[in-house]
Design an enzyme around this catalytic site. Structure first.
Site, mmCIF file in Angstrom:
data_model
loop_
_atom_site.group_PDB
_atom_site.id
_atom_site.type_symbol
_atom_site.label_atom_id
_atom_site.label_comp_id
_atom_site.label_asym_id
_atom_site.label_seq_id
_atom_site.Cartn_x
_atom_site.Cartn_y
_atom_site.Cartn_z
ATOM 1 N N GLU A 54 0.810 -1.226 0.000
ATOM 2 C CA GLU A 54 0.000 0.000 0.000
ATOM 3 C C GLU A 54 0.845 1.278 0.000
ATOM 4 O OE1 GLU A 54 -2.662 2.030 -0.630
ATOM 5 O OE2 GLU A 54 -3.885 0.544 0.409
ATOM 6 N N GLY A 57 13.372 21.233 2.273
ATOM 7 C CA GLY A 57 13.431 19.777 2.420
ATOM 8 C C GLY A 57 12.344 19.065 1.641
ATOM 9 N N LYS A 99 4.932 4.650 -9.719
ATOM 10 C CA LYS A 99 3.654 4.459 -9.029
ATOM 11 C C LYS A 99 2.563 4.046 -10.020
ATOM 12 C CE LYS A 99 4.980 7.726 -5.455
ATOM 13 N NZ LYS A 99 5.067 9.148 -5.121
#
Lengths: 316, 178
Positions: free
Chosen positions: A130, A187, A205
């Site tokens: 997941e 960041g 993905k």
């Protein structure tokens, strides 16, 4: 469940730190050079502190994690392209000794899905992943609930770094280089942002989604990928004159996987801002479903890993 | 045109003109005289029809009951009307191009898009903040038949590819609405 966690980056650490809240015990934590192992549960805070001080989590060899007492191997080492190593061998070793595997590492499911499923079929453990798509957003469990046969296509904004850059460029009229530097300071972007801004991460993905929806056989070589690196600020400005904005959109359908900058309505569903992700499913009987949330980050991604672990615990 | 309940519709008329001075003006006069409001004129100089004429595409708006009168007036003025009325475009697509748009002959790009696919350029906006010889962006609004949008986008992609331009295409209407 007893967890052996491989990888002590943001995700691995967060899994170790949050495991107890979800009712699980971490019996091993390993980085690339060392491991800490205890069948009664390791001292996570001490291991993380040691990692911060010495850059190693423990004193034994990383392979000790495989010899330890665990139910689920959590693979959270960095995603690599091509042969997906060492993540793939880690998953194989766990499965071949009849353990479950939960992946946060995209490599094995994006690059060697069929191999991984074959090993899973021959052994007793299961593989869940997941966390590999959309971080905290329950993308794969939604597909499982709706039924993969009932989902005809998926599209979405699946990379927070690229999305942050595009939404800042559009909102502030700034150049790509300017916003990238800002994202690096905050960041949000890595020192080497290629994986995100060239579309590779979003493509991996999408390839995982294609494998899940259409029974495997997809790798990143099947994806048509374009990034946002050369996008002039003027393109976003002109788009907005007409009520559009630009987002890095991934599209998954049976005939292929495509990632690239696309025009989407400025106030539409896909125009999420900042580091948010959104996934849109086309379903046969239920029309369109949208789910949105945080697609990256240590605790966010760890929550997806731990929900897989909970699923495995429920099934035992 | 407010005396027609304010209801006006957009139409595209495709004409063929001889390459002679005054021809364009001669063709546009009957439109204005019969209550048509010109929206845009795309004069494809450089591409000739098989009969050696210049194709011109005119977008106009008028109340629906005046459109036939406009087309008749054009024909009475001996203007060759290739297509009018019922075949007007029912869909608009926006695309953004980036790259060396100006250096690679933008007027050639536009005329190829319209001659190689069933579309007309309704609007163009160009931004070249770094100067005309550097990377610039253009937004095009293309009118077409909804059945041809895929074909139009393919044509734009192919021409852009030849000129090393990047196309940022929309997710199509079917995908983004609802």
């Amino acid at each position: 469940m007893k967890l052996a966690v491989l990888g002590a980056g943001a995700v691995g650490r967060s899994v170790a730190e949050l495991a107890e809240d979800y009712g699980h015990t971490v019996t091993a934590l390993a980085d690339s050079t060392s491991a800490v192992v205890d069948s009664d549960g390791i001292n996570v805070d001490a291991a993380v502190a040691r990692k911060n001080d010495d850059e190693t989590v423990g004193t034994v060899a990383p392979g000790a994690a495989f010899e330890s007492e665990y139910d689920v191997l959590v693979e959270a080492t960095p995603t690599t392209l091509g042969d997906a190593q060492p993540g793939f061998d880690h998953a194989r070793a766990a499965l071949e000794s009849d353990h479950h595997v939960v992946l946060a590492n995209k490599g094995p499911v994006a690059e060697r899905y069929d191999d991984l499923r074959a090993i899973e079929a021959e052994n007793d453990g299961r593989v869940l992943f997941e966390a590999t798509v959309g971080g905290a957003i329950p993308v794969l469990s939604t597909i499982a609930d709706v039924g993969s046969d009932n989902v005809t296509a998926v599209r979405g904004v699946l990379n927070g770094t690229a999305n942050f850059i595009l939404s800042r460029m559009a909102a502030e009229g700034l150049s790509y280089e300017h916003v990238l530097a800002e994202a690096q300071d905050l960041g949000v972007a890595e020192a080497d942002p290629s994986f995100d801004v060239d579309g590779t991460d979003a493509a991996l993905k999408c390839v995982i989604l294609a494998n899940v929806l259409f029974d495997g056989q997809y790798t990143i070589g099947d994806a048509e990928v374009a990034g946002i690196r050369d996008l002039p600020g003027s393109a976003l400005e002109l788009a907005s004159e007409d009520g559009w904005t630009i987002r890095l959109v991934g599209e998954v359908a049976r005939d292929g996987v495509r990632v690239g900058p696309r025009l989407v309505p400025e106030n539409g569903t896909l125009a999420v801002s900042g580091t948010r992700n959104i996934v849109q499913f086309e379903t046969k009987h239920a029309g369109r479903l949208n789910i949105s949330g945080r697609g990256a980050g240590g605790p966010e991604t760890a929550s997806a890993v731990l929900s897989d672990v909970t699923t495995l615990a429920r099934e035992e | 045109m407010a005396d027609h309940d304010g209801h006006v519709q957009a139409y595209t008329v495709r004409l063929e003109l001889a390459d002679e001075p005054g021809e364009l003006l001669h063709a546009l006069e009957p439109i204005a005289e019969h209550g048509g409001n010109l929206l845009s004129v795309f004069h494809e100089r450089g591409s000739l029809t098989p009969r050696g004429h210049i194709p011109v595409e005119v977008d106009l708006e008028c109340p629906p009951d005046r459109f036939d009168a406009i087309v008749s007036a054009l024909r009475e003025a001996s203007v060759n009307v290739i297509r009018a009325g019922a075949e007007r475009y029912d869909e608009e697509i926006t695309v953004v191009l980036t790259g060396h748009i100006i250096d690679t002959d933008i007027s050639d790009t536009l005329s190829r898009i319209t001659t190689e696919s069933n579309t007309s350029v309704v609007d163009i906006s160009l931004s070249a903040p770094e100067g005309t010889s550097d990377v610039s962006s253009a937004r095009l609004r293309l009118a077409t038949d909804s059945a041809d949008t895929g074909d139009v986008l393919d044509t734009v992609a192919q021409i852009a590819d030849e000129k090393e331009l990047r196309v940022i295409a929309p997710l199509t209407e079917r995908e983004v609405t609802a």
